[in-house]
Scaffold this motif. Structure first.
Motif, short mmCIF file in Angstrom:
data_model
loop_
_atom_site.label_atom_id
_atom_site.label_comp_id
_atom_site.label_asym_id
_atom_site.label_seq_id
_atom_site.Cartn_x
_atom_site.Cartn_y
_atom_site.Cartn_z
N ASP A 617 0.88 -1.17 0.00
CA ASP A 617 0.00 0.00 0.00
C ASP A 617 0.91 1.22 0.00
O ASP A 617 1.71 1.41 0.93
CB ASP A 617 -0.90 0.00 1.23
N VAL A 618 0.81 2.03 -1.02
CA VAL A 618 1.73 3.16 -1.16
C VAL A 618 1.66 4.10 0.05
O VAL A 618 2.64 4.80 0.35
CB VAL A 618 1.44 3.92 -2.47
N ALA A 619 0.55 4.08 0.75
CA ALA A 619 0.45 4.93 1.95
C ALA A 619 1.50 4.55 2.98
O ALA A 619 2.03 5.40 3.70
CB ALA A 619 -0.95 4.81 2.55
N LEU A 623 4.40 6.99 4.60
CA LEU A 623 4.69 7.17 6.02
C LEU A 623 6.18 7.01 6.32
O LEU A 623 6.73 7.70 7.19
CB LEU A 623 3.88 6.17 6.84
N LEU A 624 6.81 6.10 5.60
CA LEU A 624 8.26 5.90 5.80
C LEU A 624 9.03 7.14 5.37
O LEU A 624 10.01 7.54 6.02
CB LEU A 624 8.73 4.68 5.01
N VAL A 625 8.58 7.77 4.29
CA VAL A 625 9.26 8.98 3.81
C VAL A 625 9.06 10.13 4.81
O VAL A 625 9.99 10.91 5.07
CB VAL A 625 8.72 9.37 2.41
N VAL A 626 7.87 10.19 5.39
CA VAL A 626 7.59 11.26 6.36
C VAL A 626 8.51 11.16 7.58
O VAL A 626 8.84 12.18 8.22
CB VAL A 626 6.10 11.19 6.80
N LYS A 627 8.94 9.95 7.93
CA LYS A 627 9.79 9.76 9.11
C LYS A 627 11.07 10.59 9.05
O LYS A 627 11.66 10.89 10.10
CB LYS A 627 10.16 8.28 9.26
N ASP A 675 4.13 3.40 -7.49
CA ASP A 675 4.36 3.85 -6.12
C ASP A 675 5.41 4.95 -6.09
O ASP A 675 5.26 5.97 -5.39
CB ASP A 675 4.84 2.68 -5.25
N LEU A 676 6.49 4.75 -6.85
CA LEU A 676 7.56 5.75 -6.88
C LEU A 676 7.03 7.07 -7.43
O LEU A 676 7.32 8.14 -6.90
CB LEU A 676 8.72 5.24 -7.74
#
Length: 878
Positions: A617-619, A623-627, A675-676
């Motif tokens: 799920d791309v969401a 979330l990983l990028v937001v970290k 996704d990318l």
């Protein structure tokens, strides 16, 4: 048929019985005529290969044909198809087949007449096909209808002892008249078909006297034919510099066009009581039947298509069904050389093209190589036995060394120094180095050369060695595209012979110029060693074969350590995280190392990528990028440009997960590209920067194998994440003074591969008029490099760029090498432009007017501008 295994209905029955019927059942009896054909036809295909058995072969095969012809249709058909196959696929055996036919005709005129008219009907049918190009479906071994006409006429000419002179001379007259008509369609512009007919028909004339050397009437008629064509056919020389194998005026040999030399060659062949003919052709007149009536004629008169009907096809512009040899006439037919006299002494090892024999041998070799393409091993065998079909003293002994030839020549200047091996290899290399394009896939020629060498390693290996040295010594001036072909051939030969390195004399160049970015010789050495490493799974073999001086080129890094470190340091805060040479020395994802504070997030991203498609799920990825932005002291504080870093990191994570193979990489890119794109579309980063970052990330990861890197970039392009423009930008980017698109073969191949892929897409969409943007982009980028280099050299707008002569003993200082490097950069970029215009001439024809009108602005340097304008104009003639 020669060399080809063909099955017949009886073979299929035999196979069925052996495989599916009980063993105790009797094998079905093969009809006698089938058994006779199985035994006899192979003997016809190998006729002449044994000199001792030749006379007996003519006698026994002749008797069999005399006795059997006309009784069984199966036999008649098998015989005629076999004779045709040998005549068209192994033209060096044509005289033997003609002698056999004349022998048969003496005692069975019905058989003789049937054979003669069978070939005449083939000639007529082929003439008819010349205006049905679009209806043909030629195989790769089809040389083309006009080349076939040449071979059929040659065979009929050999039958002159039993033919009416009127009938055979009339065919020559008709073909010459057609050549003149086509040639006169335009007073100045060459007509390719006219030149092909003129050259091929003239070259067939001496065969009229192969078995008929005392026919004064025939000689008188031929003299008149030659006189007529000499006075009526105007030779139009066409010196297209785009087709020159070498770039400067100091080419190792003078340009000669085949149509220029054919008439003088034939006239010398017929002069002085045919002295040259006697020295070249076998004398089999003693084998001719005592009673021979020259009264056989053709059933009909030959009907040639009209000049008007042939006009649309006379430029060989069709992209298919032209034929491999006919297609060579589309552009001027230049004579190619490798083994020059000055390389051996005062004598020639290759029969000069300015002689009939030299012209004929090249012609026969090309026909065998192209016409027998379906049986490569048979080609390798046949080309090395050509000397058996000509006078014994015409060639030196096979395998004789140059040192022995020099000694022989000094003792007896009249002794032959012509080496069949040199002629064979030079002719095949002329096909490998043919401009603007090759007739067969390169792999065919490369593997054929390997086969020839494996068959006679002691004789051929030194011949290859001399060719390697010749091209290397002239590599500075060699056409840009031909450098790539030379590199491919050299590396394939080396890989097939255990990478054995014999060229220690190149060490001096390496010692003097190894610091150069653009020296053609250094670029060749680097690319050669890297190609060899890619061709083997055991690099130690390559390492063991190299002299110490060349081991430095074992480093296959695309970017130097300094450049690679600077790329990574541009992404992270260098004052907080140090990037060392150890970190970047291998293909790996360095961001997963513990030294990076975000290593745990990188691991989570890798886990996400490894998930099955239906569970992603791309969401979660978002979330990983937001970290990277979370916490009192966000991880982004360790990153100089978060948006670019995210693109770089995600690209390398995908590439890392797919690093086991190209297929794995393609799978992950295909699975994850949406996704990318979702993540990257939300970043504040320009599209061009995003794309260049993707390519930079891939090549940084695959730094020690840039070929894999660029193929993975292709996968990103295929899913729409990278544009062709960004690939060209990357290849021609200046990295601390080095433009990889001019020197690194993986980058150069990528430019050409990308352009060719775009070309295929444009053709598929049938919009060739509008599909020229990519070609214009690349042309403009090279022009920018040329201008920048001229500025760096400090040349005025009128000053001619010249590279000073450098001998083996010339000492070059550091400052002099830096200036030389700029001069090499300039000549390399200009040569690239030449190859670009030629290779994609169809597209540049669309751009010609635009480029010509804008050249004054694009290239302020007058001498360079004049050269480019000349090439753009020449594109119209390709």
């Amino acid at each position: 048929m020669s060399g080809r295994k063909r099955r017949n209905d009886f073979d299929d029955d035999d196979y069925y019985q052996q495989e599916y019927r009980p063993r105790f059942q009797k094998k079905q009896r093969v009809p006698p005529v089938v058994q006779l054909c199985k035994e006899m036809m192979p003997d016809i295909t190998t006729i002449g290969e044994s000199k001792k058995a030749f006379e007996d072969d003519i006698k026994f095969l002749g008797e069999a044909i005399i006795n059997e012809f006309g009784h069984e249709e199966y036999f008649n058909n098998a015989l005629l198809s076999t004779l045709k196959a040998v005549v068209l696929e192994q033209p060096h055996k044509q005289p033997a087949i003609a002698l056999l036919t004349i022998t048969v005709n003496a005692q069975n005129e019905v058989a003789g007449k049937t054979i003669i008219n069978y070939f005449f009907e083939e000639l007529q049918s082929t003439c008819n096909n010349t205006v049905k190009v679009n209806e043909l479906n030629l195989e790769s071994n089809e040389t083309g209808p006009w080349n076939k006409i040449k071979l059929l006429l040659r065979f009929l000419s050999l039958l002159s002892p039993i033919l009416l002179n009127d009938d055979i001379i009339n065919i020559y007259s008709q073909l010459f008249n057609l050549a003149v008509e086509l040639n006169n369609l335009d007073a100045e512009k060459r007509n390719p078909l006219a030149e092909a007919i003129y050259t091929n028909t003239l070259a067939d004339i001496p065969y009229l006297f192969y078995l008929s050397r005392s026919d004064s009437d025939l000689q008188s008629r031929v003299d008149q034919l030659v006189s007529n064509i000499e006075s009526s056919f105007k030779i139009k020389t066409t010196d297209l510099s785009l087709l020159r194998e070498y770039n400067s005026a100091t080419a190792p040999y003078e340009i000669v066009e085949l149509p220029q030399v054919v008439l003088p060659n034939v006239k010398k062949m017929l002069a002085n009581n045919m002295e040259q003919l006697e020295q070249l052709f076998m004398n089999w007149t003693h084998l001719l039947p005592e009673s021979q009536n020259g009264d056989q004629g053709f059933n009909d008169a030959l009907q040639l298509p009209s000049c008007e009907d042939l006009k649309p096809y006379s430029f060989f512009n069709s992209t298919k069904n032209v034929g491999s040899v006919d297609g060579m006439w589309r552009t001027p037919y230049y004579v190619f050389h490798v083994y020059l006299p000055q390389s051996t002494g005062d004598f020639e090892t290759v029969v000069p093209a300015t002689t009939y024999a030299g012209e004929l041998f090249r012609d026969i070799f090309i026909d065998v190589v192209e016409g027998l393409e379906f049986n490569r091993r048979e080609v390798a065998k046949q080309v090395m036995m050509l000397d058996l079909f000509f006078q014994e003293k015409f060639f030196a002994e096979q395998g004789v060394s140059i040192a022995d030839l020099i000694e022989t020549y000094e003792q007896d200047p009249l002794a032959s120094t012509f080496k069949i091996e040199d002629i064979v290899i030079e002719t095949i290399l002329s096909l490998v180095f043919k401009l603007p394009s090759v007739s067969q896939p390169f792999a065919y020629f490369y593997t054929l050369l390997v086969d020839i060498c494996q068959n006679s390693p002691k004789a051929i290996a030194p011949v290859f060695g001399r060719a390697f040295r010749f091209f290397y010594n002239n590599v500075d001036n060699l056409d840009f595209e031909l450098k790539l072909r030379f590199l491919d051939w050299f590396s394939i030969q080396m890989s097939n012979f255990n990478f054995s390195w014999k060229w220690n004399e190149w060490e001096n160049d390496s010692k003097r110029f190894s610091a150069s970015n653009y020296s053609p010789k250094i670029s060749f050495m680097k690319n050669l060693v890297r190609k060899e490493l890619r061709l083997t799974s055991t690099p130690s073999e390559v390492d063991a074969s190299l002299p110490e001086e060349f081991k430095q080129y074992m480093d296959t890094s695309y970017f130097s350590s300094d450049i690679l470190i600077s790329i990574y340091e541009s992404l992270v805060a260098a004052d907080k995280i140090s990037i060392t040479e150890e970190d970047v020395k291998s293909n790996d994802l360095i961001f997963k190392q513990d030294k990076f504070p975000f290593a745990s997030i990188v691991s989570e991203i890798l886990d996400y990528i490894h998930k099955p498609n239906d569970t992603r799920d791309v969401a979660e990825l978002e979330l990983l990028v937001v970290k990277f932005k979370e916490g009192d002291e966000p991880l982004s504080n360790n990153i100089t440009n978060l948006n670019k870093f995210i693109v770089f990191l995600l690209t390398q994570c995908v590439v890392h997960c797919g690093s086991r193979s190209l297929s794995h990489a393609n799978k992950y890119i295909n699975d994850l590209h949406e996704d990318l794109k979702t993540i990257w579309d939300k970043l504040e980063i320009p599209q061009d920067v995003r794309e260049s970052t993707i390519i930079e990330a891939v090549l940084s990861y695959w730094n020690i194998n840039s070929q894999n890197g660029y193929l993975i970039v292709d996968a990103f392009k295929f899913v729409g994440l990278v544009s062709t423009r960004s690939i060209y930008n990357f290849c021609f980017f200046d990295w601390s003074g080095k433009v990889f698109g001019l020197t690194d073969v993986t980058s150069i191949d990528t430019v050409f591969r990308t352009l060719s892929t775009q070309l295929k897409m444009v053709k598929a969409e049938e919009s060739i008029e509008t599909g020229v943007e990519d070609f214009e982009i690349v042309f403009e980028k090279i022009c920018v490099i040329i201008n920048d280099t001229i500025t760096a050299l400090g040349f005025s707008t009128d000053q001619v760029v010249e590279i000073p002569e450098i001998t083996e003993t010339t000492e070059v200082s550091v400052e002099e090498l830096q200036r030389l490097d700029l001069l090499w950069k300039y000549t390399t970029a200009v040569s690239f432009t030449k190859s670009l215009l030629r290779k994609y001439s169809v597209q540049f024809k669309q751009l010609a007017e635009k480029l010509s009108s804008g050249m004054e602005t694009a290239i302020p340097h007058v001498p360079t501008r004049n050269v480019l304008l000349k090439w753009v104009k020449e594109v119209e003639e390709l």
